[in-house]
Design a protein around this motif. Structure first.
Motif, mmCIF file in Angstrom:
data_model
loop_
_atom_site.group_PDB
_atom_site.id
_atom_site.type_symbol
_atom_site.label_atom_id
_atom_site.label_comp_id
_atom_site.label_asym_id
_atom_site.label_seq_id
_atom_site.Cartn_x
_atom_site.Cartn_y
_atom_site.Cartn_z
ATOM 1 N N GLN A 107 59.550 67.404 -3.809
ATOM 2 C CA GLN A 107 60.734 68.186 -3.443
ATOM 3 C C GLN A 107 60.507 69.642 -3.811
ATOM 4 O OE1 GLN A 107 64.051 66.388 -5.434
ATOM 5 N NE2 GLN A 107 63.989 64.510 -4.194
ATOM 6 N N LYS A 108 61.149 70.515 -3.066
ATOM 7 C CA LYS A 108 60.964 71.940 -3.286
ATOM 8 C C LYS A 108 61.407 72.300 -4.695
ATOM 9 C CE LYS A 108 61.709 76.394 -1.053
ATOM 10 N NZ LYS A 108 62.353 77.104 0.079
ATOM 11 N N PRO A 109 60.490 72.814 -5.500
ATOM 12 C CA PRO A 109 60.856 73.102 -6.904
ATOM 13 C C PRO A 109 61.788 74.314 -7.005
ATOM 14 C CG PRO A 109 58.645 73.877 -6.458
ATOM 15 C CD PRO A 109 59.087 73.160 -5.211
ATOM 16 N N SER A 110 62.602 74.284 -8.045
ATOM 17 C CA SER A 110 63.492 75.400 -8.342
ATOM 18 C C SER A 110 62.947 76.158 -9.547
ATOM 19 C CB SER A 110 64.905 74.877 -8.633
ATOM 20 O OG SER A 110 65.747 75.940 -9.010
ATOM 21 N N PHE A 111 62.912 77.479 -9.427
ATOM 22 C CA PHE A 111 62.362 78.320 -10.504
ATOM 23 C C PHE A 111 63.459 79.065 -11.259
ATOM 24 C CE2 PHE A 111 58.991 77.884 -7.348
ATOM 25 C CZ PHE A 111 57.950 77.420 -8.144
ATOM 26 N N LYS A 112 64.674 78.474 -11.268
ATOM 27 C CA LYS A 112 65.772 79.138 -11.989
ATOM 28 C C LYS A 112 65.511 79.216 -13.485
ATOM 29 C CE LYS A 112 69.487 77.970 -8.730
ATOM 30 N NZ LYS A 112 70.772 77.266 -8.576
ATOM 31 N N TRP A 113 64.809 78.186 -13.998
ATOM 32 C CA TRP A 113 64.594 78.168 -15.442
ATOM 33 C C TRP A 113 63.656 79.286 -15.891
ATOM 34 C CZ3 TRP A 113 59.491 77.196 -16.692
ATOM 35 C CH2 TRP A 113 58.707 76.616 -15.675
ATOM 36 N N ASN A 164 66.147 71.570 -16.679
ATOM 37 C CA ASN A 164 64.763 71.363 -16.231
ATOM 38 C C ASN A 164 64.631 69.904 -15.786
ATOM 39 O OD1 ASN A 164 62.086 71.558 -15.692
ATOM 40 N ND2 ASN A 164 61.423 71.699 -17.837
ATOM 41 N N THR A 176 60.699 66.143 -11.375
ATOM 42 C CA THR A 176 60.502 65.933 -9.940
ATOM 43 C C THR A 176 59.437 64.861 -9.715
ATOM 44 O OG1 THR A 176 58.855 67.709 -9.841
ATOM 45 C CG2 THR A 176 61.151 68.291 -9.339
#
Length: 422
Positions: free
Chosen positions: A215-221, A229, A232
């Motif tokens: 899945q498309k990772p999120s880089f908010k962290w 966190n 995935t």
């Protein structure tokens, strides 16, 4: 007066006209009904033939298409493994060189096979180019297009995991082709000779699959330390690999390599090659045709893997006796194992198509006979044209000469042991 005496009365001309008109209408209705029945019969026959053509083209396309790459069929992998066992110095056959040889052959064979199946099963009617399609066929084709369009819309947009797999597959193909393309230095030249093989590329891509996210990772962290966190799922897990990897095929290939090595070490392949004296006077192009025909007929009744395991050692020894490049006989033997089209037991795709219940043995036999002949002729054409420049088939290579010297000494030892036993 005479008519009245005989009690016959005249019928008005209007009545006669109406009666004749009714008879004509009934005749026309009968003709229309008979035409409709004949159209239905023709459409049913056409539908049955087209369905047979679709079914029979699937296993044929699978068998032909698998020859285009080294990883496409088990015989191709066995050829590569036995080349490394018999001729360790042979570095001519790799993924790129094989693809340049086999891909044009596959395209030509697929085109001719499509023409043959289309003509045989009514997909292309040579006598009916100008005939108008019936309303029944037009309606059926319109409904089929609607079903295909509806199913395509159900697929939805491309997912992130699908995009990632497509990107990694393209990287895998590019790395395979550019590793050692022969006509220019590849990226394998950056390492020590023999250090990098095609297996390195495959293992590298598989390792990436084990940790690349599905899945498309999120880089908010990265910017928000309080962001959760979440874990995935990777594109490939070890549990999925255990369930889906065909371990039986791997064991089968390993057993084939072990059997081939046993034939080499025991001197059996040398002994069989020494009994092939009649073929030593045959011109190499004729030998290619004979070998392809024999193997194509043999594999109609036997497994492709078993056939190539039996024949490859013999072909290697025969090539050494003929003083020709071993690839000149081993490659046709390998591809000829995939050209089995006549019987349901020839290949697993043939068996699957036959198990649908819509095909008979005579359907596969009459279609596969010409397919076999086309395959033999096209393979002979390829081996004597563009394959010569790709694999340097016009010369007897040094790596084969070394094996010939070892085989001669081994044959002498076997004969001495046999004579001493007698």
């Amino acid at each position: 007066a005479s008519l009245q005496q005989n009690k016959l009365y005249t019928v008005p001309t209007e009545m006669q006209f109406l009666a004749s008109t009714e008879d004509k209408d009934l005749t026309e209705e009968k003709e229309v009904a008979s035409d409709a029945v004949s159209d239905l019969k023709k459409e049913e026959e056409y539908k049955t033939n087209i369905w047979k053509g679709f079914l029979i083209s699937i296993p044929y396309a699978a068998s032909i298409g698998g020859t285009a790459t080294l990883t496409g069929t088990a015989p191709n992998l066995i050829l590569l493994g036995q080349l490394k066992s018999y001729f360790p110095e042979c570095d001519v056959v790799n993924f790129g060189s094989w693809f340049m040889f086999a891909f044009p052959l596959m395209l030509i064979f697929l085109l001719l096979g499509w023409l043959w199946i289309s003509i045989l099963y009514g997909g292309i009617n040579l006598r009916g180019w100008r005939t108008k399609k019936s309303n029944i066929r037009v309606d059926a084709e319109a409904r089929a297009r609607e079903v295909i369009k509806e199913d395509y819309q159900k697929l939805g947009p491309t997912k992130f995991a699908e995009q990632a797999i497509f990107f990694l597959f393209c990287m895998f193909a590019i790395m395979l082709f550019s590793r050692d393309p022969k006509f220019i230095p590849g990226w394998a030249s950056l390492f020590a000779p023999g250090f990098i093989s095609d297996a390195v590329t495959g293992i590298a891509i598989v390792i990436v699959l084990f940790f690349f996210p599905s899945q498309k990772p999120s880089f908010k962290w990265w910017f928000d330390l309080k962001a959760p966190n979440t874990e995935t799922q990777p594109l490939l897990t070890w549990r999925k690999a255990q369930e889906t990897v065909p371990w039986n095929i791997i064991l089968l290939l390993g057993g084939g390599f072990a059997m081939a090595k046993g034939c080499e070490e025991s001197g059996l392949s040398v002994w069989i090659g020494g009994r092939l004296h009649p073929l030593e006077g045959v011109p190499p192009p004729v030998a290619v045709i004979l070998i392809t025909i024999v193997i194509a007929l043999f594999t109609e009744f036997a497994s492709n893997t078993a056939t190539i395991i039996i024949f490859l050692p013999v072909l290697a020894e025969l090539a050494i006796r003929l003083k020709v490049n071993p690839l000149y006989l081993m490659i046709p033997g390998t591809i000829g194992c995939s050209y089995a089209f006549m019987l349901p037991v020839s290949t697993p795709p043939n068996s699957i198509a036959f198990s649908s219940g819509h095909l008979m043995v005579k359907d596969m036999a009459r279609t596969g006979l010409l397919m076999n002949l086309m395959g033999v002729l096209l393979l002979s054409l390829a081996m004597n044209t563009w394959a010569k420049s790709i694999f340097q088939l016009g010369t007897f290579p040094a790596w084969a000469n070394i094996h010939a010297e070892n085989a001669t000494s081994l044959l002498t030892a076997v004969e001495n042991v046999t004579l001493s036993a007698l």
